[in-house]
Scaffold this motif. Structure first.
Motif, short mmCIF file in Angstrom:
data_model
loop_
_atom_site.label_atom_id
_atom_site.label_comp_id
_atom_site.label_asym_id
_atom_site.label_seq_id
_atom_site.Cartn_x
_atom_site.Cartn_y
_atom_site.Cartn_z
N LYS A 260 50.50 96.31 96.67
CA LYS A 260 50.77 97.23 95.55
C LYS A 260 49.58 97.14 94.59
CE LYS A 260 54.52 94.95 95.69
NZ LYS A 260 55.78 94.25 95.53
N ILE A 261 48.57 97.96 94.84
CA ILE A 261 47.27 97.78 94.19
C ILE A 261 46.88 99.03 93.40
CG2 ILE A 261 46.40 96.13 95.89
CD1 ILE A 261 45.09 98.49 97.37
N PHE A 262 47.86 99.69 92.82
CA PHE A 262 47.60 100.98 92.20
C PHE A 262 47.65 100.90 90.68
CE2 PHE A 262 49.87 101.28 96.23
CZ PHE A 262 48.83 101.77 97.01
N GLU A 263 46.84 101.69 90.03
CA GLU A 263 46.76 101.70 88.58
C GLU A 263 47.95 102.45 87.98
OE1 GLU A 263 42.93 103.38 87.91
OE2 GLU A 263 41.84 101.59 88.58
N ASP A 264 47.96 102.51 86.67
CA ASP A 264 49.02 103.20 85.92
C ASP A 264 50.38 102.59 86.24
OD1 ASP A 264 50.97 105.43 85.12
OD2 ASP A 264 49.09 106.21 84.33
N ILE A 265 51.28 103.37 86.84
CA ILE A 265 52.63 102.87 87.13
C ILE A 265 52.64 101.90 88.31
CG2 ILE A 265 53.27 104.75 88.70
CD1 ILE A 265 56.02 104.78 87.33
N ASN A 266 51.54 101.84 89.05
CA ASN A 266 51.41 101.02 90.25
C ASN A 266 52.48 101.42 91.26
OD1 ASN A 266 50.59 99.21 92.16
ND2 ASN A 266 50.92 97.39 90.94
N PHE A 267 53.53 100.63 91.40
CA PHE A 267 54.54 100.93 92.39
C PHE A 267 55.88 100.45 91.87
CE2 PHE A 267 56.27 101.19 96.75
CZ PHE A 267 55.64 102.36 97.17
N VAL A 268 56.87 101.36 91.84
CA VAL A 268 58.18 101.02 91.32
C VAL A 268 59.24 101.41 92.33
CG1 VAL A 268 57.53 101.24 88.89
CG2 VAL A 268 58.31 103.26 90.14
N ASN A 269 60.46 100.89 92.10
CA ASN A 269 61.57 101.28 92.98
C ASN A 269 62.24 102.53 92.44
OD1 ASN A 269 63.28 100.49 90.90
ND2 ASN A 269 63.79 98.53 91.84
N ARG A 270 63.33 102.90 93.04
CA ARG A 270 63.99 104.17 92.71
C ARG A 270 64.59 104.15 91.31
NH1 ARG A 270 68.73 107.08 95.09
NH2 ARG A 270 68.07 109.18 95.63
N GLU A 271 64.78 102.97 90.74
CA GLU A 271 65.26 102.85 89.37
C GLU A 271 64.12 102.68 88.38
OE1 GLU A 271 66.95 101.11 91.98
OE2 GLU A 271 68.19 102.93 91.91
N TYR A 272 62.88 102.90 88.86
CA TYR A 272 61.67 102.78 88.05
C TYR A 272 61.49 101.36 87.50
CZ TYR A 272 60.66 107.75 88.32
OH TYR A 272 60.33 109.00 88.78
N GLU A 273 61.91 100.41 88.29
CA GLU A 273 61.68 99.00 87.99
C GLU A 273 60.64 98.46 88.96
OE1 GLU A 273 65.55 97.46 88.58
OE2 GLU A 273 66.30 98.05 86.59
N PRO A 274 59.99 97.34 88.64
CA PRO A 274 58.97 96.79 89.55
C PRO A 274 59.52 96.64 90.97
CG PRO A 274 58.88 95.65 87.46
CD PRO A 274 60.09 96.55 87.39
N PHE A 275 58.74 97.07 91.93
CA PHE A 275 59.18 97.11 93.32
C PHE A 275 59.03 95.74 93.98
CE2 PHE A 275 58.50 97.63 97.84
CZ PHE A 275 59.41 98.59 98.22
N ASN A 276 60.10 95.31 94.66
CA ASN A 276 60.05 94.07 95.44
C ASN A 276 61.05 94.19 96.58
OD1 ASN A 276 59.91 91.53 96.51
ND2 ASN A 276 60.30 90.44 94.61
N ALA A 277 60.55 94.24 97.81
CA ALA A 277 61.41 94.41 98.97
C ALA A 277 61.84 93.09 99.59
CB ALA A 277 60.70 95.25 100.03
N ALA A 278 61.46 91.97 98.98
CA ALA A 278 61.71 90.66 99.60
C ALA A 278 63.19 90.41 99.84
CB ALA A 278 61.11 89.56 98.73
N ASP A 279 64.04 90.95 98.98
CA ASP A 279 65.47 90.70 99.10
C ASP A 279 66.22 91.80 99.85
OD1 ASP A 279 65.26 88.30 97.72
OD2 ASP A 279 65.52 89.26 95.77
#
Length: 808
Positions: free
Chosen positions: A771-790
């Motif tokens: 996740k190497i993108f500027e501005d909002i970078n990468f978020v989940n569907r609730e616009y929270e920081p994205f983490n697929a680990a769980d």
């Protein structure tokens, strides 16, 4: 079936009949060889065009970034357009970088502004102020930063035109594109003067009403007039002149009107290509929202109605091709006929998997596993759109949209946006009429006050946009402008059918010349013929509904052609349909056109009070019926699926071999019954790609043709039988026909491609920084920081049960 017959029934494809995609240029970090390679890849997958949108960049790739509108950027855009044209594709381009039009050229005096009421020593005790809001371009790329322009101010738009004309001239783009109304502006300095011109009284003397000072009805009326004025300013000072500027440059205009703080119908109609949007969750009312765009097109004679399709449809890397088909079908029945996927990020060859991606899309790019069978979906969409762009709309009714009930709401903020999800529509009484008409199979288009003023009587109907409608329905509403009522009554006096649904409109909206308008309204109101039973009234007017909707979850749209009609029909339910369909418009023959396979055949028909045609639809399946006033032309009959016995499980040893994907190919294995390959080992659990399931078997009986049902598939399958490619299945139902089965030694191969979710999960569990993108970078569907680990492990592959059913 003669091949020539099939080809003749499908209209010729164009760049517009194929689906398009929004093409994000992150940081505009593009180069010519990669542009060429990607466009060739997109065309091979069945895309007809791209909309280039420059946005924020990629961390660590600053050296590649290209400044927006620079000579190098323009050179890259020109190269993309030339390559697209070489490939038979087209290109659209928004006037701006990121979201919202603007940039460093926008100064405070023409920038987005806020409507403010300030205490003063004026007779009213208040004064109006238009203060710069500080609103900036959203998610811009390098060179696109700056203040947002003011959508109510003509001078602000002129600054935009002056800034972009040199770069946009002679580009060869098809259209300019304006995204949904993302502006928080609510004023400009010209509001008081324009208000006086349009409403006929001085807003400065009534500013206290906006603060709730005075009788509630008076306050609501003044607030309505402010809302209406701002709506008209946005239309006259922005959308209409912007569209004219596009035409001056030899380009079309493509506009998303949703979010606009006024009447969507007028803002959609102002563009050459009205565009709706699917955003997040799909509901029963989704088609009713999308119909605003298609209605504007139908009423004003526009051919194309587009959609930004797939925005946040599901969480990242969880969207299947079947999910997309289901959404697309729902938009088709709403009148959409030109899909623009949301979407595809430009990604260079050296980017590590999953490549460069965008934070809110369905990730329709060549790195995603979906891409392997993406072409099958695009073939389907192209066939459907070739039909849905042909002929003419064939809705019987125009139904008034009571925008004044919404603008009269005293709780609304000035210039409050109306988003595409439509919660703001729920409280108005007219929604019940829209839902009733939709559920009961009446084809209709919305119409605005402005559009009613342009209607012409045509016999006992009304004509607009080259289409004759059988009548106008005015649903229950509180407020109706007397000018609109006068137009309706004039049409009725000329013979047009005008139907008012009880309760009748009670009053005129707004404050200006209130008593004079009320007097005219009262005189006309006595002439209204209001009805409680809408369906009975429509029957008396000769408006027939389509009875196919009596079958639960069947939806349709109808278009006319030279000798009859096209019906696009989809089964949205969970049960198979095998039924006789009585078209509401009389015909002598019916042809069944399968948009998934391209096969065409004469329908099985019977005659009751009308000619009826037999259709078979599995859950999620769709079909096109072509009716004609002419008798059948000798086309071979449609092959229906008629079981000659019960379903039988396909038993035997399955060998599973992984073909392509990553992060590495898991080892092959054998199994007695298909199941998710994630249960085999750690490598298969994190794998994203394709595996082939092979089995050898003898025919269960003497029948030669069999229905193959793969059961549960995650997420797309290619079927090969006895060495011949049979079908590509994208869901939501996974069935096909196996013909000429051998008594012994049949070979069945099922290539299944899963979603990329498990591989993304693995990256986050191992802490790989993708996740190497500027501005909002990468978020989940609730616009929270994205983490697929769980994330739970997603089922993958062929799960079955696989069954065979003998066919007659």
């Amino acid at each position: 079936m003669r091949i020539m017959d099939q080809q003749n029934y499908w209209p010729a494809y164009t760049a517009e009949t194929y689906p398009w995609t929004r093409w994000w240029w992150l940081g505009s970090a593009v180069d010519k060889p990669t542009i060429t390679r990607l466009l060739e890849t997109y065309r091979q997958a069945g895309l007809g065009g791209v909309e280039i949108t420059s946005i924020y960049g990629v961390k660590g790739q600053e050296r590649r970034a290209i400044e927006y509108l620079s000579e190098t950027w323009q050179e890259m855009v020109r190269h993309a357009i030339l390559e697209a044209h070489r490939l038979g594709m087209k290109v659209d381009l928004p006037p701006g970088c990121g979201w919202r039009i603007g940039g460093q050229f926008i100064t405070d005096d023409i920038a987005a502004a806020e409507f403010q009421v300030e205490p003063s020593d004026s007779p009213s005790g208040y004064s109006f102020a238009s203060k710069p809001s500080g609103e900036m371009v959203k998610r811009p790329g390098p060179g696109g930063e700056g203040k947002t322009f003011n959508p109510f101010n003509r001078a602000s738009l002129q600054a935009v035109i002056d800034h972009f004309t040199s770069a946009f001239s002679n580009l060869g783009i098809r259209a300019q594109f304006h995204d949904s109304w993302e502006y928080d502006s609510s004023a400009c300095r010209e509001v008081p003067e324009t208000f006086r011109e349009l409403r006929g009284y001085d807003l400065q003397e009534h500013l206290g009403a906006l603060l709730g000072e005075g009788d509630p009805d008076y306050c609501a009326r003044v607030r309505h007039d402010v809302q209406l004025t701002l709506s008209e300013m946005a239309l006259e000072n922005f959308i209409l002149p912007w569209s004219r500027w596009c035409h001056d440059l030899g380009q079309l205009s493509r506009n998303q009107a949703h979010g606009t703080p006024g009447n969507w119908l007028d803002f959609y109609a102002a563009a050459d290509i009205p565009e709706t949007e699917s955003f997040m969750n799909v509901t029963f009312d989704t088609p009713l929202m999308s119909k605003f765009a298609s209605s504007a097109a139908h009423v004003t004679g526009k051919t194309l109605v587009s959609s930004e399709t797939g925005t946040w449809l599901k969480e990242h890397f969880h969207v299947t091709l079947g999910d997309l088909k289901s959404l697309i079908d729902l938009l088709f029945v709403a009148g959409i006929n030109h899909h623009v996927y949301h979407g595809t990020a430009y990604s260079p060859d050296d980017a590590e998997w999953p490549g460069w991606v965008f934070y809110a899309s369905s990730q329709l790019n060549p790195r995603n596993t979906l891409w392997r069978d993406f072409g099958k979906l695009n073939e389907y969409v192209a066939r459907c759109q070739s039909i849905l762009q042909a002929g003419q709309p064939s809705n019987d009714l125009l139904v008034y949209f009571p925008i004044h009930d919404i603008l009269h709401d005293p709780t609304r903020n000035v210039a409050q946006k109306q988003d595409i999800r439509g919660d703001w529509l729920t409280p108005i009484a007219a929604m019940n009429t829209y839902r009733q008409l939709w559920r009961r199979g009446y084809g209709f288009d919305y119409i605005s006050d402005r559009q009613i003023a342009e209607l012409k009587a045509a016999g006992d109907g009304v004509a607009s946009g080259g289409v004759t409608f059988k009548g106008i329905v005015v649903p229950p509403c509180k407020f109706l402008p007397v000018e609109t009522l006068e137009h309706l009554m004039n049409l009725a006096r000329q013979g047009a059918r005008v139907l008012f649904v009880s309760p009748a409109p009670a009053d005129v909206p707004g404050w200006a010349r209130l008593e004079e308008r009320r007097s005219r309204f009262a005189a006309l109101k006595n002439q209204m013929q209001c009805r409680d039973d809408l369906e009975a009234a429509l029957g008396e007017l000769g408006v027939r509904r389509e009875r196919l909707v009596d079958i639960p979850e069947l939806l349709y749209i109808r278009r006319s052609h030279e000798t009859g009609h096209y019906y696009f029909i989809v089964n949205r339910g969970s049960k198979a349909v095998d039924a006789w369909i009585p078209p509401a418009v009389a015909c002598e023959s019916v042809t069944v056109m399968d948009p998934m396979s391209g096969n065409v055949g004469a329908a099985q028909t019977r005659r009751t009070d009308v000619l009826e045609a037999r259709i078979q639809l599995q859950p999620g399946e769709s079909v096109i019926l072509r009716t004609s006033r002419e008798t059948s032309d000798g086309l071979e009959s449609r092959r229906y699926i008629d079981p000659a016995g019960s379903a039988r499980p396909l038993r035997g040893e399955w060998r599973v071999e992984f073909l392509e994907g990553g992060p590495e190919l898991p080892p092959s294995y054998e199994t007695h019954a298909p199941r998710s390959w994630t249960k085999e080992n750690d490598a298969s659990e994190r794998f994203a790609g394709t595996a082939v399931y092979r089995i050898s078997f003898n025919a269960p009986s003497e029948h030669r043709d069999w229905l193959l049902d793969l059961g549960d598939v995650h997420a797309a399958a290619r079927v090969r039988f006895n060495g011949t490619d049979i079908d590509t299945l994208i869901g939501p139902t996974f069935q096909t026909i196996l013909r000429d089965m051998r008594p012994e030694g049949n070979e069945l191969e099922i290539e299944v491609t899963n979603l990329a979710a498990n591989r993304i999960r693995d990256l986050d569990r191992r802490g790989v920084e993708w996740k190497i993108f500027e501005d909002i970078n990468f978020v989940n569907r609730e616009y929270e920081p994205f983490n697929a680990a769980d994330w739970p492990v997603e089922p993958s592959g062929l799960l079955g049960p696989v069954q065979l059913t003998p066919l007659s």
